[in-house]
Enzyme design. Structure first.
Site, PDB file in Angstrom:
ATOM      1  N   GLU A  36       0.888  -1.170   0.000  1.00 32.94           N
ATOM      2  CA  GLU A  36       0.000   0.000   0.000  1.00 32.94           C
ATOM      3  C   GLU A  36       0.921   1.214   0.000  1.00 32.94           C
ATOM      4  O   GLU A  36       1.669   1.430   0.948  1.00 32.94           O
ATOM      5  CB  GLU A  36      -0.864  -0.007   1.266  1.00 32.94           C
ATOM      6  CG  GLU A  36      -1.644   1.286   1.469  1.00 32.94           C
ATOM      7  CD  GLU A  36      -2.261   1.407   2.863  1.00 32.94           C
ATOM      8  OE1 GLU A  36      -2.469   0.382   3.533  1.00 32.94           O
ATOM      9  OE2 GLU A  36      -2.522   2.553   3.276  1.00 32.94           O
ATOM     10  N   ARG A  40       0.505  10.326   0.459  1.00 34.57           N
ATOM     11  CA  ARG A  40       0.846  11.425   1.365  1.00 34.57           C
ATOM     12  C   ARG A  40       2.053  12.181   0.874  1.00 34.57           C
ATOM     13  O   ARG A  40       2.506  13.114   1.527  1.00 34.57           O
ATOM     14  CB  ARG A  40       1.229  10.860   2.744  1.00 34.57           C
ATOM     15  CG  ARG A  40       0.093  10.310   3.518  1.00 34.57           C
ATOM     16  CD  ARG A  40       0.622   9.802   4.856  1.00 34.57           C
ATOM     17  NE  ARG A  40      -0.168   8.673   5.271  1.00 34.57           N
ATOM     18  CZ  ARG A  40       0.148   7.838   6.232  1.00 34.57           C
ATOM     19  NH1 ARG A  40       1.272   7.998   6.901  1.00 34.57           N
ATOM     20  NH2 ARG A  40      -0.635   6.853   6.523  1.00 34.57           N
ATOM     21  N   LYS A 123     -10.922  -1.391   6.936  1.00 36.75           N
ATOM     22  CA  LYS A 123      -9.701  -1.119   7.676  1.00 36.75           C
ATOM     23  C   LYS A 123     -10.120  -0.705   9.095  1.00 36.75           C
ATOM     24  O   LYS A 123     -11.059   0.083   9.244  1.00 36.75           O
ATOM     25  CB  LYS A 123      -8.962   0.018   6.962  1.00 36.75           C
ATOM     26  CG  LYS A 123      -7.844   0.676   7.725  1.00 36.75           C
ATOM     27  CD  LYS A 123      -7.094   1.637   6.820  1.00 36.75           C
ATOM     28  CE  LYS A 123      -6.209   2.575   7.628  1.00 36.75           C
ATOM     29  NZ  LYS A 123      -4.989   2.961   6.897  1.00 36.75           N
TER      30      LYS A 123
HETATM   31  C1  3PG Z   1      -1.765   4.088   7.888  1.00 40.61           C
HETATM   32  O1  3PG Z   1      -1.354   4.772   6.974  1.00 40.61           O
HETATM   33  O2  3PG Z   1      -2.696   3.302   7.777  1.00 40.61           O
HETATM   34  C2  3PG Z   1      -1.089   4.179   9.213  1.00 40.61           C
HETATM   35  O3  3PG Z   1      -0.432   5.386   9.356  1.00 40.61           O
HETATM   36  C3  3PG Z   1      -0.129   3.077   9.416  1.00 40.61           C
HETATM   37  O4  3PG Z   1       0.125   2.964  10.744  1.00 40.61           O
HETATM   38  P1  3PG Z   1       1.550   2.477  11.236  1.00 40.61           P
HETATM   39  O5  3PG Z   1       2.571   3.441  10.683  1.00 40.61           O
HETATM   40  O6  3PG Z   1       1.466   2.515  12.736  1.00 40.61           O
HETATM   41  O7  3PG Z   1       1.784   1.077  10.714  1.00 40.61           O
END
Ligand code: 3PG
Length: 205
Positions: A36, A40, A123
């Protein structure tokens, strides 16, 4: 396309599209050919396009927060979409594009709104802040057909607790591709974290 075949989806934040190809090769070679790519950074769309060209890779777009981004991500090659929250117009755009989408759901109301849009896999974000595995177990009780992909604070040390839940087909997280390893080009280090995570999945039987 089974997004959950490996039970883990690495989340990657790519600032420099030059990292996209070696990262995709690393994921394929380590045995986890899915990512994924979060929407951003400026480099996200180009990185999705580059990674999608690597044989065997399934690449999706994360942090999708507008319907326009759905369209842009799919044009760039995204095969699935992940959104931190639930918005009907985003879900509908993904459905129009014929791509699976996992919207973020954290409350019973979110899940019911997702169901009304034909979504049964969501999610669960941020998973660590909303009770971890116990939070999902409690939330899932009235929703027998809903599956949850926990994200946020998932790591090698707690992923098994999530994956043991029957309603959790997979976890997602950024812990396997930390910024410092990506920025220093330590792809062996990334491969080691990916293999560790796959080993934990294998140990669950
Ligand atoms: C996301 O983008 O879904 C979260 O920021 C991921 O969370 P993590 O960095 O704690 O894995």
């Amino acid at each position: 396309m089974d997004l959950f075949a490996h039970r883990i989806i690495p989340i990657v934040v790519i600032h420099d599209a030059e990292d996209a190809y070696p990262l995709a090769r690393t994921l394929v070679e380590a045995g986890l050919p899915i990512a994924e790519v979060t929407f951003r950074t400026e480099a996200a769309a180009e990185s999705i396009a580059i990674m999608s060209e690597v044989e065997g890779m399934t690449v999706g777009a994360g942090t999708v927060v507008t319907p326009d981004q759905v369209e842009f991500a799919v044009e760039s090659g995204a095969q699935f979409l992940i959104s931190p929250g639930l918005r009907a117009d985003i879900v509908r755009e993904a459905q129009l594009q014929g791509k699976p989408i996992l919207p973020g759901c954290i409350t019973p109301g979110d899940i019911m709104a997702a169901q009304a849009l034909g979504i049964n896999t969501v999610k669960f974000f941020p998973a660590d802040r909303f009770g971890g595995p116990e939070g999902i177990a409690g939330l899932s009780a009235p929703f027998a057909t809903t599956q949850f992909v926990p994200t946020g604070g998932v790591s090698a040390s707690n992923m098994a607790g999530y994956l043991r839940l029957p309603c959790v087909p997979a976890v997602a997280g950024s812990w396997m591709v930390p910024q410092h390893l990506l920025e220093t080009g330590d792809f062996d280090g990334i491969a080691a974290l990916v293999r560790e995570a796959l080993g934990i999945v294998a140990s669950l039987g």
